[in-house]
Design a protein around this motif. Structure first.
Motif, PDB file in Angstrom:
ATOM      1  N   SER A  54       0.953  -1.342  -0.020  1.00 41.11           N
ATOM      2  CA  SER A  54      -0.003  -0.076  -0.232  1.00 41.11           C
ATOM      3  C   SER A  54       0.974   1.180  -0.029  1.00 41.11           C
ATOM      4  O   SER A  54       0.657   2.282  -0.421  1.00 41.11           O
ATOM      5  CB  SER A  54      -0.963   0.063   1.362  1.00 41.11           C
ATOM      6  N   GLY A  55       2.099   1.070   0.720  1.00 43.17           N
ATOM      7  CA  GLY A  55       2.876   2.247   0.771  1.00 43.17           C
ATOM      8  C   GLY A  55       2.404   3.379   1.830  1.00 43.17           C
ATOM      9  O   GLY A  55       3.023   4.650   1.831  1.00 43.17           O
ATOM     10  N   GLU A  56       1.157   3.168   2.302  1.00 44.22           N
ATOM     11  CA  GLU A  56       0.612   3.912   3.122  1.00 44.22           C
ATOM     12  C   GLU A  56       0.282   3.624   4.495  1.00 44.22           C
ATOM     13  O   GLU A  56       0.404   4.349   5.617  1.00 44.22           O
ATOM     14  CB  GLU A  56      -0.803   4.658   2.554  1.00 44.22           C
ATOM     15  N   HIS A  57      -0.105   2.436   4.678  1.00 40.92           N
ATOM     16  CA  HIS A  57      -0.505   1.794   5.992  1.00 40.92           C
ATOM     17  C   HIS A  57       0.426   0.708   6.626  1.00 40.92           C
ATOM     18  O   HIS A  57       0.608  -0.154   5.899  1.00 40.92           O
ATOM     19  CB  HIS A  57      -1.953   1.524   5.869  1.00 40.92           C
ATOM     20  N   PHE A  58       0.920   0.892   7.651  1.00 38.12           N
ATOM     21  CA  PHE A  58       1.983   0.012   8.227  1.00 38.12           C
ATOM     22  C   PHE A  58       1.757  -0.361   9.705  1.00 38.12           C
ATOM     23  O   PHE A  58       0.978   0.094  10.407  1.00 38.12           O
ATOM     24  CB  PHE A  58       3.329   0.933   8.090  1.00 38.12           C
ATOM     25  N   SER A  59       2.416  -1.434  10.044  1.00 42.71           N
ATOM     26  CA  SER A  59       2.460  -1.755  11.593  1.00 42.71           C
ATOM     27  C   SER A  59       3.850  -1.945  11.789  1.00 42.71           C
ATOM     28  O   SER A  59       4.721  -2.300  11.144  1.00 42.71           O
ATOM     29  CB  SER A  59       1.689  -3.037  11.633  1.00 42.71           C
ATOM     30  N   VAL A  60       4.030  -1.801  13.146  1.00 41.08           N
ATOM     31  CA  VAL A  60       5.576  -2.023  13.709  1.00 41.08           C
ATOM     32  C   VAL A  60       5.478  -2.715  14.852  1.00 41.08           C
ATOM     33  O   VAL A  60       4.565  -2.679  15.641  1.00 41.08           O
ATOM     34  CB  VAL A  60       6.258  -0.664  13.978  1.00 41.08           C
ATOM     35  N   ASP A  61       6.446  -3.619  15.238  1.00 46.86           N
ATOM     36  CA  ASP A  61       6.540  -4.660  16.387  1.00 46.86           C
ATOM     37  C   ASP A  61       8.035  -4.744  16.387  1.00 46.86           C
ATOM     38  O   ASP A  61       8.830  -4.848  15.549  1.00 46.86           O
ATOM     39  CB  ASP A  61       5.520  -5.602  16.057  1.00 46.86           C
ATOM     40  N   GLY A  62       8.311  -5.370  17.760  1.00 44.05           N
ATOM     41  CA  GLY A  62       9.684  -5.985  17.984  1.00 44.05           C
ATOM     42  C   GLY A  62       9.722  -7.079  18.555  1.00 44.05           C
ATOM     43  O   GLY A  62       8.521  -7.798  19.004  1.00 44.05           O
ATOM     44  N   THR A  63      10.493  -8.050  18.366  1.00 39.88           N
ATOM     45  CA  THR A  63      10.813  -9.472  18.843  1.00 39.88           C
ATOM     46  C   THR A  63      12.213  -9.617  19.629  1.00 39.88           C
ATOM     47  O   THR A  63      12.974  -9.137  19.372  1.00 39.88           O
ATOM     48  CB  THR A  63      10.427 -10.574  18.089  1.00 39.88           C
ATOM     49  N   LEU A  64      12.026 -10.634  20.750  1.00 35.82           N
ATOM     50  CA  LEU A  64      13.465 -10.939  21.322  1.00 35.82           C
ATOM     51  C   LEU A  64      14.271 -12.108  20.505  1.00 35.82           C
ATOM     52  O   LEU A  64      13.678 -12.857  20.140  1.00 35.82           O
ATOM     53  CB  LEU A  64      13.310 -11.044  22.666  1.00 35.82           C
ATOM     54  N   ILE A  65      15.373 -11.763  20.429  1.00 36.89           N
ATOM     55  CA  ILE A  65      16.367 -12.698  19.575  1.00 36.89           C
ATOM     56  C   ILE A  65      17.437 -13.171  20.544  1.00 36.89           C
ATOM     57  O   ILE A  65      18.238 -12.447  21.146  1.00 36.89           O
ATOM     58  CB  ILE A  65      16.945 -12.080  18.500  1.00 36.89           C
ATOM     59  N   GLN A  66      17.329 -14.492  20.966  1.00 39.15           N
ATOM     60  CA  GLN A  66      18.300 -15.005  21.852  1.00 39.15           C
ATOM     61  C   GLN A  66      19.870 -15.092  21.340  1.00 39.15           C
ATOM     62  O   GLN A  66      19.961 -15.712  20.148  1.00 39.15           O
ATOM     63  CB  GLN A  66      18.060 -16.355  22.472  1.00 39.15           C
ATOM     64  N   ALA A  67      20.963 -14.508  21.954  1.00 40.64           N
ATOM     65  CA  ALA A  67      22.120 -14.414  21.344  1.00 40.64           C
ATOM     66  C   ALA A  67      22.903 -15.763  21.757  1.00 40.64           C
ATOM     67  O   ALA A  67      22.438 -16.633  22.396  1.00 40.64           O
ATOM     68  CB  ALA A  67      23.007 -13.288  22.177  1.00 40.64           C
ATOM     69  N   TRP A  68      23.794 -16.207  20.693  1.00 42.19           N
ATOM     70  CA  TRP A  68      24.494 -17.243  20.848  1.00 42.19           C
ATOM     71  C   TRP A  68      25.921 -16.958  22.060  1.00 42.19           C
ATOM     72  O   TRP A  68      26.853 -16.882  21.568  1.00 42.19           O
ATOM     73  CB  TRP A  68      25.345 -17.387  19.511  1.00 42.19           C
ATOM     74  N   ALA A  69      25.265 -16.973  23.198  1.00 47.64           N
ATOM     75  CA  ALA A  69      26.200 -16.534  24.258  1.00 47.64           C
ATOM     76  C   ALA A  69      25.483 -17.043  25.609  1.00 47.64           C
ATOM     77  O   ALA A  69      24.199 -16.919  25.647  1.00 47.64           O
ATOM     78  CB  ALA A  69      26.514 -15.222  24.501  1.00 47.64           C
ATOM     79  N   ILE A 106      -1.775  10.888   0.705  1.00 50.47           N
ATOM     80  CA  ILE A 106      -2.441  11.654   1.507  1.00 50.47           C
ATOM     81  C   ILE A 106      -1.992  11.680   2.933  1.00 50.47           C
ATOM     82  O   ILE A 106      -1.608  12.785   3.655  1.00 50.47           O
ATOM     83  CB  ILE A 106      -4.167  11.523   1.538  1.00 50.47           C
ATOM     84  N   SER A 107      -1.993  10.391   3.726  1.00 49.83           N
ATOM     85  CA  SER A 107      -1.728  10.309   4.878  1.00 49.83           C
ATOM     86  C   SER A 107      -1.171   8.992   5.200  1.00 49.83           C
ATOM     87  O   SER A 107      -1.312   7.780   4.323  1.00 49.83           O
ATOM     88  CB  SER A 107      -2.730  10.437   5.871  1.00 49.83           C
ATOM     89  N   ILE A 108      -0.061   8.720   6.255  1.00 51.65           N
ATOM     90  CA  ILE A 108       0.659   7.694   6.547  1.00 51.65           C
ATOM     91  C   ILE A 108       0.162   7.137   8.038  1.00 51.65           C
ATOM     92  O   ILE A 108       0.156   8.058   8.683  1.00 51.65           O
ATOM     93  CB  ILE A 108       2.046   7.582   6.486  1.00 51.65           C
ATOM     94  N   THR A 109      -0.159   5.941   8.128  1.00 51.25           N
ATOM     95  CA  THR A 109      -0.521   5.458   9.259  1.00 51.25           C
ATOM     96  C   THR A 109       0.178   4.327  10.062  1.00 51.25           C
ATOM     97  O   THR A 109       0.869   3.690   9.115  1.00 51.25           O
ATOM     98  CB  THR A 109      -2.163   4.658   9.330  1.00 51.25           C
ATOM     99  N   LEU A 110       0.431   4.467  11.023  1.00 50.30           N
ATOM    100  CA  LEU A 110       1.285   3.279  11.822  1.00 50.30           C
ATOM    101  C   LEU A 110       0.536   2.911  12.945  1.00 50.30           C
ATOM    102  O   LEU A 110       0.129   3.313  14.111  1.00 50.30           O
ATOM    103  CB  LEU A 110       2.682   4.016  12.285  1.00 50.30           C
ATOM    104  N   GLY A 111       0.138   1.460  12.773  1.00 52.15           N
ATOM    105  CA  GLY A 111      -0.419   0.714  13.985  1.00 52.15           C
ATOM    106  C   GLY A 111       0.849   0.031  14.835  1.00 52.15           C
ATOM    107  O   GLY A 111       1.798  -0.286  14.421  1.00 52.15           O
ATOM    108  N   ALA A 112       0.487  -0.171  16.090  1.00 49.23           N
ATOM    109  CA  ALA A 112       1.335  -0.725  17.046  1.00 49.23           C
ATOM    110  C   ALA A 112       0.621  -1.057  18.232  1.00 49.23           C
ATOM    111  O   ALA A 112      -0.457  -0.653  18.402  1.00 49.23           O
ATOM    112  CB  ALA A 112       2.293   0.313  17.365  1.00 49.23           C
ATOM    113  N   ASP A 113       1.289  -1.942  19.055  1.00 46.87           N
ATOM    114  CA  ASP A 113       0.583  -2.269  20.545  1.00 46.87           C
ATOM    115  C   ASP A 113       0.781  -1.184  21.523  1.00 46.87           C
ATOM    116  O   ASP A 113       0.981  -0.153  21.244  1.00 46.87           O
ATOM    117  CB  ASP A 113       1.179  -3.842  20.793  1.00 46.87           C
ATOM    118  N   LYS A 114       0.193  -1.514  22.768  1.00 42.70           N
ATOM    119  CA  LYS A 114       0.325  -0.632  23.700  1.00 42.70           C
ATOM    120  C   LYS A 114       1.830  -0.200  24.401  1.00 42.70           C
ATOM    121  O   LYS A 114       2.010   0.882  24.969  1.00 42.70           O
ATOM    122  CB  LYS A 114      -0.363  -1.408  24.919  1.00 42.70           C
TER     123      LYS A 114
END
Length: 370
Positions: free
Chosen positions: A142-157, A260-268
Protein backbone atom coordinates in the motif's frame (compact mmCIF):
# COMPACT_ATOMS: atom_id res chain seq x y z
CA UNK A 1 5.94 -61.34 -11.24
CA UNK A 2 8.34 -60.18 -8.56
CA UNK A 3 10.94 -57.71 -9.71
CA UNK A 4 14.61 -58.37 -9.16
CA UNK A 5 16.47 -56.39 -6.49
CA UNK A 6 19.20 -55.17 -8.80
CA UNK A 7 20.93 -51.85 -9.28
CA UNK A 8 22.29 -50.82 -12.64
CA UNK A 9 23.85 -47.38 -13.01
CA UNK A 10 24.39 -45.77 -16.38
CA UNK A 11 27.72 -44.22 -17.12
CA UNK A 12 26.11 -41.14 -18.68
CA UNK A 13 22.77 -39.36 -18.34
CA UNK A 14 21.05 -37.15 -20.90
CA UNK A 15 18.86 -35.30 -18.40
CA UNK A 16 19.41 -31.80 -17.02
CA UNK A 17 18.87 -30.58 -13.49
CA UNK A 18 15.93 -28.60 -14.81
CA UNK A 19 14.21 -31.88 -15.69
CA UNK A 20 14.27 -33.09 -12.09
CA UNK A 21 12.42 -30.07 -10.66
CA UNK A 22 8.61 -30.18 -11.12
CA UNK A 23 7.16 -27.35 -13.17
CA UNK A 24 4.89 -26.33 -10.28
CA UNK A 25 7.53 -26.54 -7.55
CA UNK A 26 7.20 -23.63 -5.04
CA UNK A 27 10.87 -22.69 -5.47
CA UNK A 28 10.48 -21.89 -9.17
CA UNK A 29 8.73 -18.49 -8.77
CA UNK A 30 10.96 -17.69 -5.81
CA UNK A 31 14.11 -18.37 -7.81
CA UNK A 32 12.80 -16.17 -10.64
CA UNK A 33 12.25 -13.24 -8.25
CA UNK A 34 15.65 -13.74 -6.63
CA UNK A 35 17.44 -13.88 -10.00
CA UNK A 36 15.70 -10.69 -11.10
CA UNK A 37 16.94 -8.92 -7.97
CA UNK A 38 20.47 -10.32 -8.34
CA UNK A 39 20.73 -8.97 -11.89
CA UNK A 40 20.11 -5.48 -10.55
CA UNK A 41 22.92 -5.96 -8.03
CA UNK A 42 25.61 -6.69 -10.60
CA UNK A 43 27.28 -3.30 -10.08
CA UNK A 44 27.49 -3.96 -6.35
CA UNK A 45 29.07 -7.38 -6.88
CA UNK A 46 31.60 -5.90 -9.28
CA UNK A 47 32.61 -3.27 -6.74
CA UNK A 48 33.10 -5.92 -4.05
CA UNK A 49 35.92 -7.54 -6.00
CA UNK A 50 37.60 -4.48 -7.54
CA UNK A 51 40.29 -4.55 -4.84
CA UNK A 52 41.29 -8.11 -5.75
CA UNK A 53 43.99 -7.12 -8.25
CA UNK A 54 46.42 -9.86 -7.34
CA UNK A 55 44.45 -12.50 -9.16
CA UNK A 56 44.33 -15.99 -7.68
CA UNK A 57 41.47 -18.45 -7.64
CA UNK A 58 37.96 -17.04 -8.26
CA UNK A 59 35.85 -16.77 -5.13
CA UNK A 60 32.38 -18.20 -4.75
CA UNK A 61 30.02 -16.30 -7.03
CA UNK A 62 28.05 -13.93 -4.77
CA UNK A 63 24.84 -14.79 -6.61
CA UNK A 64 25.27 -18.47 -5.76
CA UNK A 65 26.25 -17.63 -2.22
CA UNK A 66 23.09 -15.59 -1.64
CA UNK A 67 20.89 -18.30 -3.14
CA UNK A 68 22.54 -20.86 -0.87
CA UNK A 69 21.98 -18.66 2.19
CA UNK A 70 18.30 -18.27 1.29
CA UNK A 71 18.02 -22.01 0.78
CA UNK A 72 19.43 -22.57 4.26
CA UNK A 73 16.58 -20.50 5.68
CA UNK A 74 13.83 -22.01 3.54
CA UNK A 75 14.69 -25.55 4.66
CA UNK A 76 15.79 -24.75 8.23
CA UNK A 77 19.30 -26.09 7.68
CA UNK A 78 21.10 -25.59 10.96
CA UNK A 79 24.67 -24.93 9.81
CA UNK A 80 26.79 -24.25 6.75
CA UNK A 81 28.38 -27.68 7.16
CA UNK A 82 24.99 -29.37 6.90
CA UNK A 83 24.07 -27.15 3.95
CA UNK A 84 27.20 -28.15 2.06
CA UNK A 85 26.62 -31.82 2.88
CA UNK A 86 23.03 -31.75 1.62
CA UNK A 87 23.96 -29.77 -1.47
CA UNK A 88 26.35 -32.59 -2.36
CA UNK A 89 23.49 -35.02 -3.05
CA UNK A 90 20.31 -32.91 -3.26
CA UNK A 91 19.54 -32.06 -6.89
CA UNK A 92 16.94 -29.46 -5.88
CA UNK A 93 19.55 -27.58 -3.85
CA UNK A 94 22.01 -27.66 -6.74
CA UNK A 95 19.38 -26.38 -9.17
CA UNK A 96 18.33 -23.49 -6.92
CA UNK A 97 21.90 -22.44 -6.12
CA UNK A 98 23.07 -22.74 -9.72
CA UNK A 99 25.46 -25.70 -9.45
CA UNK A 100 25.60 -28.40 -12.10
CA UNK A 101 25.70 -32.10 -11.24
CA UNK A 102 29.47 -32.19 -11.69
CA UNK A 103 30.30 -28.97 -9.81
CA UNK A 104 32.22 -29.44 -6.58
CA UNK A 105 30.52 -28.24 -3.41
CA UNK A 106 32.35 -25.63 -1.36
CA UNK A 107 34.24 -26.32 1.84
CA UNK A 108 32.15 -24.98 4.79
CA UNK A 109 34.94 -22.71 6.03
CA UNK A 110 35.36 -21.18 2.56
CA UNK A 111 31.60 -20.64 2.40
CA UNK A 112 31.64 -18.86 5.76
CA UNK A 113 34.60 -16.67 4.79
CA UNK A 114 32.91 -15.54 1.59
CA UNK A 115 29.69 -14.86 3.48
CA UNK A 116 31.56 -12.33 5.62
CA UNK A 117 32.35 -10.34 2.47
CA UNK A 118 28.63 -10.02 1.72
CA UNK A 119 27.97 -8.77 5.24
CA UNK A 120 30.77 -6.20 5.02
CA UNK A 121 29.24 -4.69 1.86
CA UNK A 122 25.58 -4.73 3.07
CA UNK A 123 24.69 -6.98 0.15
CA UNK A 124 21.85 -8.62 2.05
CA UNK A 125 20.19 -5.27 2.73
CA UNK A 126 20.45 -4.47 -0.98
CA UNK A 127 18.75 -7.78 -1.83
CA UNK A 128 15.99 -7.07 0.70
CA UNK A 129 15.35 -3.66 -0.86
CA UNK A 130 15.12 -5.08 -4.38
CA UNK A 131 12.63 -7.72 -3.26
CA UNK A 132 10.50 -5.00 -1.63
CA UNK A 133 10.68 -3.01 -4.88
CA UNK A 134 9.43 -6.08 -6.77
CA UNK A 135 6.48 -6.36 -4.39
CA UNK A 136 5.71 -2.67 -4.84
CA UNK A 137 5.84 -2.96 -8.62
CA UNK A 138 3.36 -5.83 -8.53
CA UNK A 139 0.95 -3.80 -6.41
CA UNK A 140 1.33 -5.86 -3.25
CA UNK A 141 2.24 -2.87 -1.03
CA UNK A 142 0.00 0.00 0.00
CA UNK A 143 2.88 2.35 0.81
CA UNK A 144 0.59 4.20 3.21
CA UNK A 145 -0.53 1.93 6.04
CA UNK A 146 2.05 0.18 8.20
CA UNK A 147 2.44 -1.71 11.44
CA UNK A 148 5.49 -1.98 13.67
CA UNK A 149 6.61 -4.40 16.35
CA UNK A 150 9.69 -5.94 17.91
CA UNK A 151 10.73 -9.38 19.08
CA UNK A 152 13.48 -10.78 21.28
CA UNK A 153 16.33 -12.75 19.70
CA UNK A 154 18.40 -14.96 21.94
CA UNK A 155 22.12 -14.41 21.46
CA UNK A 156 24.65 -17.20 20.87
CA UNK A 157 26.16 -16.63 24.30
CA UNK A 158 25.63 -18.30 27.68
CA UNK A 159 25.17 -16.88 31.16
CA UNK A 160 28.68 -18.08 32.04
CA UNK A 161 30.12 -15.68 29.48
CA UNK A 162 28.45 -12.72 31.25
CA UNK A 163 31.29 -11.54 33.50
CA UNK A 164 32.37 -8.34 35.19
CA UNK A 165 33.91 -5.70 32.96
CA UNK A 166 36.57 -4.89 35.53
CA UNK A 167 37.78 -8.48 35.61
CA UNK A 168 36.46 -9.19 39.13
CA UNK A 169 35.45 -12.67 40.29
CA UNK A 170 31.73 -13.46 40.19
CA UNK A 171 32.05 -16.99 41.50
CA UNK A 172 30.43 -16.52 44.90
CA UNK A 173 29.70 -20.21 45.27
CA UNK A 174 33.34 -21.22 45.50
CA UNK A 175 33.01 -23.55 42.53
CA UNK A 176 36.49 -24.80 41.60
CA UNK A 177 35.43 -26.86 38.58
CA UNK A 178 35.17 -23.93 36.22
CA UNK A 179 31.43 -23.34 36.71
CA UNK A 180 29.86 -20.07 37.80
CA UNK A 181 27.02 -19.40 40.22
CA UNK A 182 25.13 -16.13 40.43
CA UNK A 183 22.90 -16.67 43.44
CA UNK A 184 22.64 -13.53 45.55
CA UNK A 185 24.60 -11.42 43.04
CA UNK A 186 23.49 -8.32 41.22
CA UNK A 187 24.34 -8.26 37.53
CA UNK A 188 23.60 -5.53 35.04
CA UNK A 189 24.70 -4.43 31.62
CA UNK A 190 26.51 -1.49 33.23
CA UNK A 191 28.91 -3.70 35.17
CA UNK A 192 28.92 -6.95 33.15
CA UNK A 193 29.39 -7.98 29.53
CA UNK A 194 29.57 -11.20 27.59
CA UNK A 195 33.05 -12.45 26.74
CA UNK A 196 31.82 -14.21 23.60
CA UNK A 197 29.37 -11.62 22.27
CA UNK A 198 30.01 -8.13 23.54
CA UNK A 199 26.98 -6.67 21.71
CA UNK A 200 24.44 -8.92 23.47
CA UNK A 201 22.56 -7.46 26.43
CA UNK A 202 20.96 -9.10 29.45
CA UNK A 203 17.28 -8.32 29.02
CA UNK A 204 13.84 -9.56 29.90
CA UNK A 205 10.38 -8.64 28.64
CA UNK A 206 7.12 -9.50 30.34
CA UNK A 207 7.28 -12.82 32.16
CA UNK A 208 10.34 -14.10 30.32
CA UNK A 209 13.58 -14.83 32.14
CA UNK A 210 16.59 -12.59 31.76
CA UNK A 211 18.75 -13.81 28.87
CA UNK A 212 21.49 -12.42 26.67
CA UNK A 213 19.50 -11.06 23.78
CA UNK A 214 19.13 -8.78 20.82
CA UNK A 215 15.94 -7.14 19.64
CA UNK A 216 14.62 -7.50 16.10
CA UNK A 217 12.22 -4.92 14.63
CA UNK A 218 10.06 -5.00 11.52
CA UNK A 219 7.80 -2.57 9.72
CA UNK A 220 5.09 -4.42 7.82
CA UNK A 221 2.79 -3.12 5.10
CA UNK A 222 -0.84 -3.65 6.04
CA UNK A 223 -2.08 -4.66 2.59
CA UNK A 224 -0.64 -8.20 2.64
CA UNK A 225 1.65 -8.25 5.68
CA UNK A 226 4.88 -8.02 3.69
CA UNK A 227 7.89 -6.71 5.59
CA UNK A 228 8.84 -3.23 4.35
CA UNK A 229 11.79 -2.71 6.70
CA UNK A 230 13.74 -4.74 9.24
CA UNK A 231 16.59 -4.09 11.64
CA UNK A 232 18.27 -5.37 14.80
CA UNK A 233 19.28 -3.30 17.82
CA UNK A 234 20.65 -3.99 21.26
CA UNK A 235 17.94 -4.98 23.70
CA UNK A 236 16.66 -2.28 26.05
CA UNK A 237 13.40 -0.66 27.06
CA UNK A 238 13.60 2.12 24.45
CA UNK A 239 14.79 0.12 21.45
CA UNK A 240 11.36 -0.68 20.02
CA UNK A 241 10.17 2.93 19.86
CA UNK A 242 13.51 4.26 18.61
CA UNK A 243 13.70 1.65 15.85
CA UNK A 244 10.07 2.35 14.90
CA UNK A 245 10.85 6.03 14.40
CA UNK A 246 13.79 5.21 12.15
CA UNK A 247 11.79 2.78 10.01
CA UNK A 248 8.66 4.90 9.64
CA UNK A 249 10.82 7.91 8.77
CA UNK A 250 12.37 5.89 5.94
CA UNK A 251 8.85 4.90 4.80
CA UNK A 252 7.79 8.56 4.75
CA UNK A 253 10.78 9.48 2.57
CA UNK A 254 9.98 6.66 0.15
CA UNK A 255 6.25 7.46 -0.04
CA UNK A 256 4.73 8.94 -3.19
CA UNK A 257 4.00 12.64 -3.23
CA UNK A 258 0.33 11.83 -3.84
CA UNK A 259 0.10 9.92 -0.57
CA UNK A 260 -2.45 11.74 1.60
CA UNK A 261 -1.52 10.27 4.97
CA UNK A 262 0.57 7.49 6.45
CA UNK A 263 -0.72 5.46 9.39
CA UNK A 264 1.27 3.35 11.83
CA UNK A 265 -0.33 0.61 13.89
CA UNK A 266 1.36 -0.64 17.06
CA UNK A 267 0.62 -2.32 20.37
CA UNK A 268 0.32 -0.72 23.80
CA UNK A 269 4.07 -0.75 24.34
CA UNK A 270 4.34 2.16 21.89
CA UNK A 271 1.76 4.28 23.71
CA UNK A 272 4.18 6.93 24.96
CA UNK A 273 3.79 10.67 24.54
CA UNK A 274 7.28 11.05 23.12
CA UNK A 275 6.66 8.43 20.42
CA UNK A 276 3.18 9.67 19.50
CA UNK A 277 4.47 13.25 19.19
CA UNK A 278 7.38 12.07 17.03
CA UNK A 279 4.95 10.30 14.66
CA UNK A 280 2.73 13.35 14.38
CA UNK A 281 5.80 15.47 13.74
CA UNK A 282 6.59 13.30 10.70
CA UNK A 283 3.00 13.56 9.48
CA UNK A 284 2.21 9.98 10.52
CA UNK A 285 -1.13 9.18 12.14
CA UNK A 286 -0.33 7.04 15.22
CA UNK A 287 -2.78 4.12 15.28
CA UNK A 288 -1.24 2.90 18.52
CA UNK A 289 -3.29 0.74 20.87
CA UNK A 290 -4.37 2.86 23.83
CA UNK A 291 -2.92 1.91 27.18
CA UNK A 292 -5.29 3.15 29.90
CA UNK A 293 -4.11 0.93 32.73
CA UNK A 294 -3.92 3.43 35.60
CA UNK A 295 -2.66 6.07 33.19
CA UNK A 296 -3.73 8.44 30.44
CA UNK A 297 -3.17 7.32 26.87
CA UNK A 298 -1.06 9.51 24.62
CA UNK A 299 -3.30 8.60 21.66
CA UNK A 300 -6.29 10.94 21.39
CA UNK A 301 -9.80 9.54 21.57
CA UNK A 302 -10.53 11.17 18.22
CA UNK A 303 -7.94 8.97 16.51
CA UNK A 304 -9.06 5.89 18.45
CA UNK A 305 -12.66 6.41 17.34
CA UNK A 306 -11.80 6.56 13.63
CA UNK A 307 -12.56 3.73 11.23
CA UNK A 308 -8.94 3.56 10.09
CA UNK A 309 -7.76 3.03 13.66
CA UNK A 310 -9.95 -0.05 14.06
CA UNK A 311 -8.71 -1.42 10.74
CA UNK A 312 -5.06 -0.81 11.67
CA UNK A 313 -5.48 -2.62 14.96
CA UNK A 314 -6.85 -5.62 13.13
CA UNK A 315 -4.20 -5.55 10.40
CA UNK A 316 -1.21 -5.06 12.73
CA UNK A 317 -1.51 -8.68 13.88
CA UNK A 318 -0.16 -9.76 10.49
CA UNK A 319 3.28 -8.70 11.66
CA UNK A 320 3.30 -11.57 14.15
CA UNK A 321 3.19 -14.05 11.28
CA UNK A 322 6.57 -12.82 10.12
CA UNK A 323 8.07 -13.25 13.58
CA UNK A 324 6.52 -16.70 13.94
CA UNK A 325 7.85 -17.85 10.56
CA UNK A 326 11.29 -16.40 11.28
CA UNK A 327 11.56 -18.26 14.59
CA UNK A 328 10.10 -21.63 13.58
CA UNK A 329 11.34 -21.92 9.99
CA UNK A 330 14.11 -19.34 9.76
CA UNK A 331 15.76 -20.32 13.03
CA UNK A 332 15.98 -16.76 14.31
CA UNK A 333 14.78 -17.68 17.80
CA UNK A 334 18.42 -18.10 18.77
CA UNK A 335 20.99 -16.93 16.26
CA UNK A 336 24.19 -18.87 15.67
CA UNK A 337 26.25 -15.80 14.79
CA UNK A 338 27.79 -13.20 17.07
CA UNK A 339 27.97 -9.42 16.85
CA UNK A 340 25.15 -7.02 16.09
CA UNK A 341 26.23 -6.57 12.46
CA UNK A 342 26.02 -10.29 11.70
CA UNK A 343 22.78 -10.72 13.64
CA UNK A 344 21.25 -7.78 11.78
CA UNK A 345 22.21 -9.19 8.38
CA UNK A 346 20.85 -12.63 9.28
CA UNK A 347 17.58 -11.13 10.51
CA UNK A 348 17.17 -9.07 7.34
CA UNK A 349 17.94 -12.11 5.17
CA UNK A 350 15.35 -14.14 7.09
CA UNK A 351 12.73 -11.45 6.50
CA UNK A 352 13.72 -11.43 2.82
CA UNK A 353 13.01 -15.16 2.70
CA UNK A 354 9.69 -14.59 4.46
CA UNK A 355 8.68 -11.96 1.91
CA UNK A 356 9.59 -14.31 -0.93
CA UNK A 357 7.37 -17.07 0.44
CA UNK A 358 4.42 -14.70 0.80
CA UNK A 359 5.01 -13.16 -2.62
CA UNK A 360 5.07 -16.63 -4.16
CA UNK A 361 1.63 -17.27 -2.66
CA UNK A 362 0.33 -13.87 -3.75
CA UNK A 363 1.52 -14.57 -7.28
CA UNK A 364 -0.78 -17.59 -7.43
CA UNK A 365 -3.85 -15.45 -6.72
CA UNK A 366 -5.61 -13.83 -9.63
CA UNK A 367 -4.79 -10.10 -9.86
CA UNK A 368 -8.47 -9.12 -9.62
CA UNK A 369 -8.73 -10.97 -6.31
CA UNK A 370 -6.05 -8.74 -4.79
Amino acid sequence: MRGADTFTESLFTMRRLEDFVPADHPLRPIRAMVNEALLKMDHLFAGMYEADIKGGRPSIAPEKLLRAMLLQIFFSVRSERQLMEQTQYNLLYRWFIGLSMDDAVWVPTVFTKNRERLIAHDTIIELFNHIVETADRKGWLSGEHFSVDGTLIQAWASHRSFVRKDGGDDDAGGNTTGGTTFKGQTRSNDTHASRTDGDARLYRKGKTASELRYMGHTLSDNRHGLIANAMVTTADGYAEREAAKVMIHAACEAADEDTISITLGADKGYDAEEFVNACEGMGVIPHVAQNKSNRRSAVSDTIAASEGYVLSQRKRKLIEQGFGWAKTVGGIRQVMVRGIKRVDQLFVLTMTAYNLTRMRSLGQIRPQAL
